[in-house]
Design a protein around this motif. Sequence first.
Motif, mmCIF file in Angstrom:
data_model
loop_
_atom_site.group_PDB
_atom_site.id
_atom_site.type_symbol
_atom_site.label_atom_id
_atom_site.label_comp_id
_atom_site.label_asym_id
_atom_site.label_seq_id
_atom_site.Cartn_x
_atom_site.Cartn_y
_atom_site.Cartn_z
ATOM 1 N N ASN A 24 0.840 -1.185 0.000
ATOM 2 C CA ASN A 24 0.000 0.000 0.000
ATOM 3 C C ASN A 24 0.885 1.249 0.000
ATOM 4 N N ASP A 105 -4.128 2.747 -4.692
ATOM 5 C CA ASP A 105 -2.828 3.080 -4.119
ATOM 6 C C ASP A 105 -1.969 1.835 -3.929
ATOM 7 N N ASP A 106 -2.296 0.772 -4.676
ATOM 8 C CA ASP A 106 -1.511 -0.446 -4.660
ATOM 9 C C ASP A 106 -0.274 -0.258 -5.538
#
Length: 117
Positions: A24, A105-106
């Motif tokens: 993340n 948001d990976d």
Amino acid sequence: MSLLITIMAGILFAAGIYCLLRRNMTKIIIGIILLSQAANLLVFSMGGIIAHEPVFADSATKKVAEGHADPIPQALVLTAIVIGFGLMVFTITLLMRAHKVLQSDDVNEFNRTDALP
């Protein structure tokens, strides 16, 4: 007191590295912030921690008397705080832009950015 600060710096280093190993992007930014604060604590503690003792140099020898904290690490930590704040603002802005483009948001989503217009 210095033992407590050393242990706290170690905990911050461990938490920062743990956050850096996540996928993340928000946790990666938190890890960078924790690492910078741990480095600041480490540098600050190396200068000596003396409470309520101002640093005065002898005018004849131009040396600081024994038992006083070194002011150079304190000045370095103040500079590092400002630089760390700038880095934090930049990475948060970069995260917001990446989230706007990728809708995620990976970190693995950055692999598909070549196909974007």
